[in-house]
Scaffold this motif. Structure first.
Motif, PDB file in Angstrom:
ATOM      1  N   GLY A  97      -0.862   6.054  -8.132  1.00  0.00           N
ATOM      2  CA  GLY A  97      -2.226   5.589  -7.943  1.00  0.00           C
ATOM      3  C   GLY A  97      -2.367   4.928  -6.580  1.00  0.00           C
ATOM      4  O   GLY A  97      -1.386   4.546  -5.959  1.00  0.00           O
ATOM      5  N   SER A  98      -3.605   4.750  -6.133  1.00  0.00           N
ATOM      6  CA  SER A  98      -3.834   4.262  -4.774  1.00  0.00           C
ATOM      7  C   SER A  98      -3.960   2.743  -4.680  1.00  0.00           C
ATOM      8  O   SER A  98      -4.043   2.197  -3.590  1.00  0.00           O
ATOM      9  CB  SER A  98      -5.100   4.909  -4.202  1.00  0.00           C
ATOM     10  N   LYS A  99      -3.992   2.062  -5.792  1.00  0.00           N
ATOM     11  CA  LYS A  99      -4.156   0.602  -5.802  1.00  0.00           C
ATOM     12  C   LYS A  99      -2.883  -0.080  -5.272  1.00  0.00           C
ATOM     13  O   LYS A  99      -1.770   0.311  -5.641  1.00  0.00           O
ATOM     14  CB  LYS A  99      -4.422   0.171  -7.246  1.00  0.00           C
ATOM     15  N   LYS A 119       4.872  17.000  -7.417  1.00  0.00           N
ATOM     16  CA  LYS A 119       4.395  15.719  -6.878  1.00  0.00           C
ATOM     17  C   LYS A 119       5.523  14.913  -6.237  1.00  0.00           C
ATOM     18  O   LYS A 119       5.289  14.183  -5.264  1.00  0.00           O
ATOM     19  CB  LYS A 119       3.747  14.879  -7.984  1.00  0.00           C
ATOM     20  N   ALA A 155       0.913   7.825  -3.635  1.00  0.00           N
ATOM     21  CA  ALA A 155      -0.312   7.500  -4.381  1.00  0.00           C
ATOM     22  C   ALA A 155      -0.640   8.569  -5.425  1.00  0.00           C
ATOM     23  O   ALA A 155      -1.267   8.255  -6.442  1.00  0.00           O
ATOM     24  CB  ALA A 155      -1.479   7.323  -3.417  1.00  0.00           C
ATOM     25  N   GLU A 156      -0.222   9.815  -5.210  1.00  0.00           N
ATOM     26  CA  GLU A 156      -0.442  10.865  -6.212  1.00  0.00           C
ATOM     27  C   GLU A 156       0.312  10.572  -7.506  1.00  0.00           C
ATOM     28  O   GLU A 156      -0.127  10.953  -8.578  1.00  0.00           O
ATOM     29  CB  GLU A 156       0.009  12.226  -5.660  1.00  0.00           C
ATOM     30  N   THR A 167       0.848  -1.188   0.000  1.00  0.00           N
ATOM     31  CA  THR A 167       0.000   0.000   0.000  1.00  0.00           C
ATOM     32  C   THR A 167       0.887   1.243   0.000  1.00  0.00           C
ATOM     33  O   THR A 167       1.791   1.365   0.823  1.00  0.00           O
ATOM     34  CB  THR A 167      -0.906   0.015   1.241  1.00  0.00           C
ATOM     35  N   ALA A 168       0.603   2.155  -0.894  1.00  0.00           N
ATOM     36  CA  ALA A 168       1.401   3.378  -1.027  1.00  0.00           C
ATOM     37  C   ALA A 168       0.903   4.451  -0.071  1.00  0.00           C
ATOM     38  O   ALA A 168      -0.280   4.522   0.253  1.00  0.00           O
ATOM     39  CB  ALA A 168       1.329   3.890  -2.454  1.00  0.00           C
ATOM     40  N   SER A 169       1.825   5.317   0.367  1.00  0.00           N
ATOM     41  CA  SER A 169       1.454   6.468   1.190  1.00  0.00           C
ATOM     42  C   SER A 169       0.683   7.453   0.314  1.00  0.00           C
ATOM     43  O   SER A 169       0.731   7.371  -0.913  1.00  0.00           O
ATOM     44  CB  SER A 169       2.718   7.128   1.752  1.00  0.00           C
ATOM     45  N   PRO A 170      -0.030   8.421   0.921  1.00  0.00           N
ATOM     46  CA  PRO A 170      -0.783   9.398   0.108  1.00  0.00           C
ATOM     47  C   PRO A 170       0.107  10.182  -0.861  1.00  0.00           C
ATOM     48  O   PRO A 170      -0.303  10.473  -1.984  1.00  0.00           O
ATOM     49  CB  PRO A 170      -1.402  10.321   1.157  1.00  0.00           C
ATOM     50  N   HIS A 194       7.868   4.979   1.759  1.00  0.00           N
ATOM     51  CA  HIS A 194       6.487   5.353   1.447  1.00  0.00           C
ATOM     52  C   HIS A 194       5.571   4.175   1.130  1.00  0.00           C
ATOM     53  O   HIS A 194       4.508   4.372   0.532  1.00  0.00           O
ATOM     54  CB  HIS A 194       6.479   6.350   0.296  1.00  0.00           C
TER      55      HIS A 194
END
Length: 122
Positions: free
Chosen positions: A62-64, A98, A58-59, A52-55, A120
């Motif tokens: 992606g959040s998947k 980003k 994820a930018e 799982t990526a950090s916020p 991250h």
């Protein structure tokens, strides 16, 4: 008479050497062209585990949840798409809006990228 016999003998030796050389070369080529045995190598499960990526990460990707290998690949795709590699020193990656929260500074080395990703992901 002896001179012509010597010349004929030398020619015969040269012809024999020329004929023998291609056979040796053919044997060497045949040995090199033989297929090598492939080991039954299995991928390491730790590389394939979805993370799982950090916020901030994820930018960019992606959040998947993705495996570590895919995360690095997507970061590189983003870097190439936005021309963020330094023009003079291609080993350095310039941060944009980003990537700045990820890197924590304006520029990092491509060798530091794995360390950044490790911070991250969970």
């Amino acid at each position: 008479m002896a001179k012509t016999a010597k010349k004929a003998a030398k020619k015969a030796v040269k012809k024999a050497a020329k004929k023998a050389a291609p056979k040796k070369a053919a044997k060497k080529v045949a040995k090199k062209a033989a297929p090598k045995k492939k080991s039954a190598r299995k991928p390491n499960a730790a590389f394939m585990a979805p993370l799982t990526a950090s916020p901030a990460l994820a930018e960019v990707i992606g959040s998947k949840p993705l495996p570590r290998t895919e995360i690095v690949k997507k970061i590189w795709d983003y870097i190439r798409k936005n021309n963020l590699q330094d023009k003079k020193n291609r080993r350095m990656i310039n941060a944009d809006s980003k990537l700045k929260p990820l890197f924590g500074k304006d520029q990092i080395s491509m060798f530091e990228l794995a360390k950044v990703v490790n911070k991250h992901v969970k």
